[in-house]
Each structure stands twice: as C-alpha cells, then as structure tokens.
Scaffold this motif. Sequence first.
Motif, PDB file in Angstrom:
ATOM      1  N   GLN A   8       0.826  -1.201   0.000  1.00 41.91           N
ATOM      2  CA  GLN A   8       0.000   0.000   0.000  1.00 41.91           C
ATOM      3  C   GLN A   8       0.868   1.262   0.000  1.00 41.91           C
ATOM      4  O   GLN A   8       0.357   2.358  -0.154  1.00 41.91           O
ATOM      5  CB  GLN A   8      -0.990   0.013   1.166  1.00 41.91           C
ATOM      6  CG  GLN A   8      -0.375   0.009   2.543  1.00 41.91           C
ATOM      7  CD  GLN A   8      -0.237  -1.389   3.118  1.00 41.91           C
ATOM      8  OE1 GLN A   8       0.354  -2.258   2.512  1.00 41.91           O
ATOM      9  NE2 GLN A   8      -0.791  -1.598   4.283  1.00 41.91           N
ATOM     10  N   LEU A   9       2.179   1.099   0.147  1.00 41.36           N
ATOM     11  CA  LEU A   9       3.101   2.231   0.092  1.00 41.36           C
ATOM     12  C   LEU A   9       3.815   2.255  -1.248  1.00 41.36           C
ATOM     13  O   LEU A   9       4.369   1.250  -1.687  1.00 41.36           O
ATOM     14  CB  LEU A   9       4.136   2.141   1.221  1.00 41.36           C
ATOM     15  CG  LEU A   9       3.601   2.245   2.639  1.00 41.36           C
ATOM     16  CD1 LEU A   9       4.731   2.047   3.638  1.00 41.36           C
ATOM     17  CD2 LEU A   9       2.913   3.580   2.862  1.00 41.36           C
ATOM     18  N   LEU A  10       3.791   3.413  -1.890  1.00 43.36           N
ATOM     19  CA  LEU A  10       4.456   3.621  -3.168  1.00 43.36           C
ATOM     20  C   LEU A  10       5.421   4.784  -3.028  1.00 43.36           C
ATOM     21  O   LEU A  10       5.144   5.745  -2.308  1.00 43.36           O
ATOM     22  CB  LEU A  10       3.451   3.974  -4.265  1.00 43.36           C
ATOM     23  CG  LEU A  10       2.222   3.090  -4.441  1.00 43.36           C
ATOM     24  CD1 LEU A  10       1.296   3.706  -5.484  1.00 43.36           C
ATOM     25  CD2 LEU A  10       2.623   1.699  -4.844  1.00 43.36           C
ATOM     26  N   ALA A  59      -3.863   2.081  -0.263  1.00 44.31           N
ATOM     27  CA  ALA A  59      -4.416   0.930   0.472  1.00 44.31           C
ATOM     28  C   ALA A  59      -5.615   0.311  -0.236  1.00 44.31           C
ATOM     29  O   ALA A  59      -5.813  -0.903  -0.177  1.00 44.31           O
ATOM     30  CB  ALA A  59      -4.794   1.351   1.886  1.00 44.31           C
ATOM     31  N   ALA A  60      -6.411   1.116  -0.914  1.00 44.66           N
ATOM     32  CA  ALA A  60      -7.632   0.615  -1.551  1.00 44.66           C
ATOM     33  C   ALA A  60      -7.343  -0.422  -2.636  1.00 44.66           C
ATOM     34  O   ALA A  60      -8.185  -1.263  -2.923  1.00 44.66           O
ATOM     35  CB  ALA A  60      -8.431   1.767  -2.141  1.00 44.66           C
ATOM     36  N   SER A 112      -2.751  -5.419  -1.563  1.00 43.72           N
ATOM     37  CA  SER A 112      -3.093  -6.788  -1.183  1.00 43.72           C
ATOM     38  C   SER A 112      -3.469  -6.890   0.291  1.00 43.72           C
ATOM     39  O   SER A 112      -3.948  -7.931   0.731  1.00 43.72           O
ATOM     40  CB  SER A 112      -1.906  -7.715  -1.460  1.00 43.72           C
ATOM     41  OG  SER A 112      -0.810  -7.352  -0.639  1.00 43.72           O
ATOM     42  N   ALA A 113      -3.265  -5.814   1.057  1.00 43.11           N
ATOM     43  CA  ALA A 113      -3.576  -5.825   2.490  1.00 43.11           C
ATOM     44  C   ALA A 113      -5.082  -5.886   2.692  1.00 43.11           C
ATOM     45  O   ALA A 113      -5.826  -5.151   2.041  1.00 43.11           O
ATOM     46  CB  ALA A 113      -3.008  -4.584   3.159  1.00 43.11           C
ATOM     47  N   PRO A 114      -5.532  -6.748   3.602  1.00 38.27           N
ATOM     48  CA  PRO A 114      -6.969  -6.793   3.868  1.00 38.27           C
ATOM     49  C   PRO A 114      -7.421  -5.501   4.543  1.00 38.27           C
ATOM     50  O   PRO A 114      -6.646  -4.877   5.269  1.00 38.27           O
ATOM     51  CB  PRO A 114      -7.125  -7.984   4.813  1.00 38.27           C
ATOM     52  CG  PRO A 114      -5.787  -8.166   5.429  1.00 38.27           C
ATOM     53  CD  PRO A 114      -4.779  -7.672   4.423  1.00 38.27           C
ATOM     54  N   PRO A 115      -8.656  -5.079   4.309  1.00 31.43           N
ATOM     55  CA  PRO A 115      -9.134  -3.865   4.967  1.00 31.43           C
ATOM     56  C   PRO A 115      -9.203  -4.071   6.476  1.00 31.43           C
ATOM     57  O   PRO A 115      -9.359  -5.195   6.946  1.00 31.43           O
ATOM     58  CB  PRO A 115     -10.526  -3.631   4.375  1.00 31.43           C
ATOM     59  CG  PRO A 115     -10.913  -4.937   3.789  1.00 31.43           C
ATOM     60  CD  PRO A 115      -9.657  -5.680   3.459  1.00 31.43           C
ATOM     61  N   ALA A 143      -8.012   9.045   3.291  1.00 26.83           N
ATOM     62  CA  ALA A 143      -8.092   8.626   1.898  1.00 26.83           C
ATOM     63  C   ALA A 143      -6.701   8.286   1.376  1.00 26.83           C
ATOM     64  O   ALA A 143      -5.690   8.747   1.900  1.00 26.83           O
ATOM     65  CB  ALA A 143      -8.699   9.747   1.063  1.00 26.83           C
ATOM     66  N   ASP A 144      -6.680   7.469   0.340  1.00 27.44           N
ATOM     67  CA  ASP A 144      -5.420   7.193  -0.334  1.00 27.44           C
ATOM     68  C   ASP A 144      -4.923   8.474  -0.990  1.00 27.44           C
ATOM     69  O   ASP A 144      -5.700   9.334  -1.377  1.00 27.44           O
ATOM     70  CB  ASP A 144      -5.622   6.111  -1.384  1.00 27.44           C
ATOM     71  CG  ASP A 144      -5.829   4.741  -0.768  1.00 27.44           C
ATOM     72  OD1 ASP A 144      -5.617   4.592   0.443  1.00 27.44           O
ATOM     73  OD2 ASP A 144      -6.196   3.821  -1.517  1.00 27.44           O
TER      74      ASP A 144
END
Length: 153
Positions: free
Chosen positions: A64-66, A81-82, A85-88, A102-103
């Motif tokens: 979720q980190l770019l 994060a949206a 692959s990380a589950p919510p 928000a992302d």
Amino acid sequence: VADAHEQPVRGLDYNPNKPNTLLSSGDDYHVKVWDLRKPLTPVLSLLAHAHWVTSATYNRFHDQLLLSCGTDSQVKLWRAAAISSAPPSLDYEEADPSEVEADGIVRPYTDHEQSVFGAVWSAADAWIFASLSLDGKVVVNHVPPSEKYKILL
C-alpha cells in the motif's frame, strides 16, 4: 498496455503481492497502477509530480506504500491501500468516515536540489528508502511513524 501514458514511460514495477498489477511512471507527470487483466484503463492514476516522473516503486513488504521521484527534485511517498493486497481493517465499516484517511500523498520529500532519477526501498527494513539525484546526492529517509502505525495497528 497500449498508450499507458500520454508521454514516454520512464519506469515500471510489478506489485510483489498481486501478480497482475503493474505500476508505471511517465513524462506526463503521472503514476498509474494497472490490472493487466483489464489493461484499457488504470485502476489508479495519480498526478504525482510537477514534471517528469522518472521512477515509481512498490514497497516489497507493504504494497500500500508507493514511492515516486521526478525531475521536479522531489520524492513522494503515497498511500494506495484501496488497491493493495492488504486486507481492509476490521473496524473500517464501523469507523467514522471523517477519521478514515483517503489514499493519496503521505509526504513529499524535498531534500534534493536537482532531478531525482532513482528511489529504492531497503531490502532489510520495510520503513527505509533511499533516493539518488542527478548531482550524485544520495538521501536516506523513512516512512513517518504515524503512517507506519496505521499499517501495523
């Protein structure tokens, strides 16, 4: 992916945790995330920099980190994060919408004085990254603790 960017593409990176997901960066100032099973439209498009985006990369441990870097002399840390692959979070549905972030951009890093042509994540520590600019300056930085705790807790 035909016509991925309106200008030349400068960088590509596969998501290490989602096999059909590709990250691209280009001279059109954008970072885009693609699902290669549906390559006509990006699943995420970020107007990332004020000039060419020379590189973009996934965090190998926390996708979720770019990171992106560009000829505007900046390195930027992004939250996506949206589409990761990380589950919510289990509490996400119960959370107050005003408290859910928000992302988007987490933080810009402005340590360089010239164009930044490379940014890489540490292979040993998920929270550390380095960047390299045209003048040969290498800067080592870290993910802010507040963002780290959002991911871990």
